[in-house]
Scaffold this motif. Structure first.
Motif, mmCIF file in Angstrom:
data_model
loop_
_atom_site.group_PDB
_atom_site.id
_atom_site.type_symbol
_atom_site.label_atom_id
_atom_site.label_comp_id
_atom_site.label_asym_id
_atom_site.label_seq_id
_atom_site.Cartn_x
_atom_site.Cartn_y
_atom_site.Cartn_z
ATOM 1 N N PRO A 32 0.869 -1.227 -0.007
ATOM 2 C CA PRO A 32 -0.113 -0.131 -0.028
ATOM 3 C C PRO A 32 0.706 1.241 -0.102
ATOM 4 C CG PRO A 32 -0.674 -1.643 1.703
ATOM 5 C CD PRO A 32 0.366 -1.981 1.314
ATOM 6 N N GLU A 33 2.032 1.312 0.668
ATOM 7 C CA GLU A 33 2.677 2.504 0.767
ATOM 8 C C GLU A 33 4.481 2.080 0.603
ATOM 9 O OE1 GLU A 33 0.100 5.262 3.945
ATOM 10 O OE2 GLU A 33 1.899 4.068 4.717
ATOM 11 N N GLN A 35 6.649 3.338 -0.601
ATOM 12 C CA GLN A 35 7.734 4.549 -0.376
ATOM 13 C C GLN A 35 8.006 4.591 1.062
ATOM 14 O OE1 GLN A 35 4.355 4.967 -0.919
ATOM 15 N NE2 GLN A 35 3.549 6.722 0.100
ATOM 16 N N HIS A 36 7.254 4.110 2.117
ATOM 17 C CA HIS A 36 7.616 4.111 3.401
ATOM 18 C C HIS A 36 8.052 2.581 3.946
ATOM 19 C CE1 HIS A 36 5.966 7.720 4.083
ATOM 20 N NE2 HIS A 36 4.656 7.342 3.778
ATOM 21 N N GLU A 127 9.795 2.014 -3.699
ATOM 22 C CA GLU A 127 8.811 2.460 -4.860
ATOM 23 C C GLU A 127 9.304 1.730 -6.187
ATOM 24 O OE1 GLU A 127 6.877 6.611 -4.503
ATOM 25 O OE2 GLU A 127 9.055 6.692 -4.063
#
Length: 616
Positions: A32-33, A35-36, A127
């Motif tokens: 979902p994220e 980048q984190h 990412e």
């Protein structure tokens, strides 16, 4: 009638057990994220008994022998019953979550896991990709080891990612399967913008999957060299293993933010580096050669101490000198035979192996077998307290590599070239590796130390030779006569700085006054014999003030062997002291081709060398 009823009942029970064993476990991986740098995992366990379910995160990882405690990066854990109710869990230890009864025969666990390390052990998400080492990412359950697994990867929004792995293909391009837990945990996956190249050797198929920033031309040339290595290593054994998915996969991450590593798996290998193909082709190929050799040695020719791998504890083996060390020897040898390394570079490699043992005081403290058992402490483990390992531990990689060099040359020497270490490895493969296992991912004919000695006795035709070799060099503390062994192949083992005075390889701060000893003083050095040690502050040597490491070297170089120099220092308690150090000859050695050392390579030496280092 009663006997018939009992037989029918037994049959039904056996079918029920088989059905339970065949019920798959399902994993879904989402991002979902990215980048984190975390991944969402959903795992479904169905057809469960009413007893508590013991969910675990691995403490260790195949190919690593120390503890890594992957549970440390798990968070936001939720467990649900078959009807959707959230269930409470208990924590029996830092690595587990126990689910009590009342789950209705099914449990779904959802959790997040953070990962930001690209290497052969950990998880990395960003990412651009997901680099997944299964033990670092996957929660599993005690008692369900033999169940098949289905794993589905879900692309992040906007991504055009594909999966490279040794897992078996499933019903869709992003679904994969494993026959059991052992196979799953030994199956890393790269999920991202993978560039793929393929080649075949005979009926075996090989895939090179890479995430990198280089050009297609660079990749094509690199894979052509990979194929040369594959062919030469296949020639050592005379055949390739049966790769269960139908192919072997090289998984490479050559990115500026990668760590440097290589990790073997049954039908694949992970290789990571911050260097590029353009800048470091020879270095990257060396990793290829080492890791691919493992698809025989350790993945199938497997020590009994590592079969099966235990994910709940550190895995200790006394045979890593063979499993890892012989592989360390064969990687550069395969490159030499493939024409990817010249004789001078091969000699430098031999120098490193010999020096790692002959010049280290550690070989007098621990045998190769005992060094192998140190792996749970030194293989990626980081102690908080100080150790004296620089004086007592030699890595089983070069230690085993040095043993392999001695054994290869000994076998060739005593048989006049008719028998070599290649024959020993083929014997280990024939008896212990090739028979395989009744279950995919397992090895049924793993070996012991006694087995390895027995194979050497068979190959050499002399049981006493095998016994003596193991007693002296593997379970004992002797160092082989490398000078004599190498001479027949036209190599000279000589002092690197013959006649030079030496006080020891003492680590001194590069600058600062007074200069401080920053590492343990080697136990085989004149400085150690005089009583100097780590944390001592050097005030004067031979009457000269010491401000940096260069000052020390300049003073020693002015003296000759046998000279005594006075050292004035302050120990770590603040007590001033003066000792006399008697200088010895620099013991460091080097291997050089006889033709570059002022000698002449004879036809006999040339033939011996060609049979050893030449292409197969």
């Amino acid at each position: 009638m009663r006997i018939r009823v009992l037989l029918v009942a037994a049959f039904i029970a056996s079918q029920t057990v088989a059905y339970h064993a065949a019920t798959p476990i399902h994993y879904t991986l989402t991002f979902p994220e990215p980048q984190h740098r975390w991944m969402q995992v959903e795992a479904s366990f169905t057809d469960l008994a009413s007893t508590p379910l013991e969910l675990r995160m691995s403490r260790s990882s195949p190919g690593r022998y120390s503890l890594h405690d992957f549970a440390k990066n798990v968070y936001d854990v939720h467990v649900f019953a078959r009807d959707g109710r959230e269930l409470d869990t208990t924590r029996p230890d830092p690595y587990g979550w126990n689910v009590s009864g009342g789950h209705g025969g099914g449990v779904t666990v959802k959790y997040k896991i953070f990962g930001d390390t690209i290497d052969g052990t950990y998880l990395a998400v960003d990412e651009t990709h997901a680099h997944i080492n299964m033990p670092a990412a996957i929660m599993w359950a005690h008692g369900l080891d033999d169940r098949p697994i289905t794993m589905t990867f879900v692309e992040p929004a906007g991504g055009q990612w594909k999966v490279a792995t040794q897992l078996h293909p499933g019903s869709t391009p992003l679904e994969f399967t494993a026959p059991n837990l052992q196979y799953l945990m030994d199956s890393p996956a790269e999920f991202g913008p993978v560039a793929m190249r393929e080649f075949s050797v005979g009926d075996r198929k090989f895939r090179f999957a890479v995430h990198h920033q280089g050009t297609d031309a660079e990749l094509d040339g690199f894979v052509a060299d990979v194929e040369k290595i594959v062919r030469q290593e296949g020639a050592i054994y005379g055949e390739f293993p049966q790769y269960e998915p139908g192919y072997y996969t090289f998984l490479a991450e050559y990115l500026p933010w990668s760590g440097g590593d290589g990790m073997e798996h049954r039908n694949s290998t992970v290789m990571t580096s911050r260097r590029s193909i353009h800048d470091a082709q020879a270095l990257l190929l060396d990793t290829v050669a080492h890791e691919f050799f493992h698809c025989w040695n350790v993945e199938r020719i497997r020590p009994r101490s590592l079969e099966p791998f235990d994910f709940d504890r550190a895995n200790m083996s006394g045979e890593l000198w063979l499993a890892e060390g012989f592989t360390q020897y064969y990687g550069p040898l395969a490159m030499e035979r493939a024409g990817l390394m010249d004789t001078t570079a091969a000699a430098r490699g031999m120098t490193g192996l010999i020096e790692s043992v002959a010049e280290s005081p550690g070989h007098l403290v621990r045998s190769a077998e005992e060094m192998s058992r140190m792996a749970p402490f030194v293989d990626g483990g980081t102690p908080n307290d100080r150790t004296n390992w620089s004086n007592t531990v030699i890595s089983y990689y070069p230690f085993g590599g040095a043993i392999a060099l001695a054994l290869d040359l000994s076998l060739r020497d005593r048989s006049d070239g008719k028998v070599s270490l290649d024959d020993f490895m083929r014997a280990m493969w024939r008896v212990h590796g090739k028979p395989g296992g009744a279950h995919e991912g397992y090895v049924d004919h793993s070996y012991t130390m006694a087995d390895a000695e027995a194979r050497l006795a068979e190959v050499s035709g002399n049981r006493q030779f095998a016994r003596d070799f193991f007693a002296h060099y593997i379970q004992g503390h002797d160092v082989a006569d490398y000078g004599r062994l190498l001479a027949r192949a036209g190599f000279t083992l000589r002092k690197r700085h013959a006649g030079a005075a030496w006080w020891g390889d003492v680590g001194v701060a590069s600058q600062g006054s007074p200069a401080r000893i920053v590492a343990l003083v080697p136990a085989n050095s004149p400085a150690y014999a005089a009583g100097l040690e780590q944390d001592d502050e050097l005030q004067q040597i031979d009457g000269q003030k010491i401000s940096a490491a260069a000052d020390v070297q300049a003073i020693v170089s002015r003296h000759k062997i046998g000279d005594r120099i006075d050292v004035v220092y302050v120990d770590r308690t603040g007590k001033p002291k003066t000792v006399a150090v008697t200088l010895a000859e620099d013991p460091h050695q080097e291997v050089v081709p006889v033709e570059t050392a002022g000698g002449t390579l004879t036809p006999q030496q040339q033939a011996f060398r060609a049979a050893w280092l030449g292409p197969k």
